[in-house]
Design a protein around this motif. Structure first.
Motif, PDB file in Angstrom:
ATOM      1  N   ALA A 126      -4.313   0.987   2.897  1.00 15.63           N
ATOM      2  CA  ALA A 126      -3.430   1.283   1.770  1.00 15.63           C
ATOM      3  C   ALA A 126      -3.725   0.300   0.647  1.00 15.63           C
ATOM      4  O   ALA A 126      -4.036  -0.856   0.904  1.00 15.63           O
ATOM      5  CB  ALA A 126      -1.967   1.165   2.199  1.00 15.63           C
ATOM      6  N   LYS A 127      -3.646   0.792  -0.577  1.00 12.17           N
ATOM      7  CA  LYS A 127      -3.869  -0.069  -1.743  1.00 12.17           C
ATOM      8  C   LYS A 127      -2.535  -0.298  -2.442  1.00 12.17           C
ATOM      9  O   LYS A 127      -1.738   0.614  -2.581  1.00 12.17           O
ATOM     10  CB  LYS A 127      -4.815   0.611  -2.733  1.00 12.17           C
ATOM     11  N   THR A 128      -2.336  -1.514  -2.874  1.00  8.16           N
ATOM     12  CA  THR A 128      -1.154  -1.790  -3.699  1.00  8.16           C
ATOM     13  C   THR A 128      -1.448  -1.345  -5.124  1.00  8.16           C
ATOM     14  O   THR A 128      -2.614  -1.155  -5.506  1.00  8.16           O
ATOM     15  CB  THR A 128      -0.807  -3.290  -3.710  1.00  8.16           C
ATOM     16  N   GLY A 129      -0.388  -1.211  -5.900  1.00  7.85           N
ATOM     17  CA  GLY A 129      -0.573  -1.061  -7.341  1.00  7.85           C
ATOM     18  C   GLY A 129      -0.907  -2.426  -7.916  1.00  7.85           C
ATOM     19  O   GLY A 129      -1.146  -3.383  -7.173  1.00  7.85           O
ATOM     20  N   ILE A 130      -0.901  -2.549  -9.221  1.00  3.86           N
ATOM     21  CA  ILE A 130      -1.131  -3.858  -9.828  1.00  3.86           C
ATOM     22  C   ILE A 130       0.136  -4.683  -9.648  1.00  3.86           C
ATOM     23  O   ILE A 130       1.213  -4.295 -10.095  1.00  3.86           O
ATOM     24  CB  ILE A 130      -1.496  -3.729 -11.319  1.00  3.86           C
ATOM     25  N   LEU A 131      -0.013  -5.810  -8.967  1.00  2.82           N
ATOM     26  CA  LEU A 131       1.129  -6.688  -8.696  1.00  2.82           C
ATOM     27  C   LEU A 131       1.135  -7.847  -9.684  1.00  2.82           C
ATOM     28  O   LEU A 131       0.156  -8.576  -9.785  1.00  2.82           O
ATOM     29  CB  LEU A 131       1.047  -7.240  -7.267  1.00  2.82           C
ATOM     30  N   ALA A 132       2.241  -7.984 -10.372  1.00  5.45           N
ATOM     31  CA  ALA A 132       2.403  -9.152 -11.245  1.00  5.45           C
ATOM     32  C   ALA A 132       2.589 -10.380 -10.361  1.00  5.45           C
ATOM     33  O   ALA A 132       2.960 -10.257  -9.192  1.00  5.45           O
ATOM     34  CB  ALA A 132       3.615  -8.952 -12.150  1.00  5.45           C
ATOM     35  N   PRO A 133       2.301 -11.571 -10.879  1.00  3.72           N
ATOM     36  CA  PRO A 133       2.517 -12.782 -10.081  1.00  3.72           C
ATOM     37  C   PRO A 133       3.945 -12.836  -9.527  1.00  3.72           C
ATOM     38  O   PRO A 133       4.899 -12.506 -10.223  1.00  3.72           O
ATOM     39  CB  PRO A 133       2.257 -13.916 -11.073  1.00  3.72           C
TER      40      PRO A 133
END
Length: 123
Positions: A42-49
């Motif tokens: 599974a891939k995450t979306g773009i995660l902010a810090p």
């Protein structure tokens, strides 16, 4: 079996990550197979810090089965299996044990066998 995990970005830059679910053969099976087999990812979306995302990976029990050529069936042997979750096969972060109390055998059509008797033609 299913792996549901929170993935958190601990870095200072936004970024994505791929989580991988591996099946681990931990006992002496009568069927040779790879020690670790990739079952799902599974891939995450773009995660902010400092943000996180829940990801779900699924694997069916019979995905761990081995094919028995002598009986033309898929066999899931009884025993204790392990599923590993990590960023790669070398970067494992968690282990989930799964017990299969009884062996499961699923007969399939053996496509390698001829459907009809073949008569040899003698010269």
């Amino acid at each position: 079996s299913m792996g549901v995990r929170d993935k958190q970005n601990h870095g200072k830059q936004a970024g994505k990550e791929v989580l991988q679910l591996y099946g681990l053969d931990t006992f002496n099976s009568e069927f040779p197979k790879a020690l670790k087999e990739l079952k799902s990812f599974a891939k995450t979306g773009i995660l902010a810090p400092c943000s996180s995302e829940k990801v779900t990976m699924k694997s069916k029990r019979m995905d761990q089965a081995s094919f028995d050529e002598t009986t033309g069936s898929w066999v899931l042997e009884r025993g204790n299996y392990k599923f590993l979750i990590g960023a790669s096969s070398q970067d494992i972060r968690e282990m989930i044990p799964v017990e299969i109390p009884e062996s499961i055998v699923k007969q399939v059509t053996n496509v390698l066998l001829p459907r009809e008797t073949i008569n040899k033609i003698e010269n």
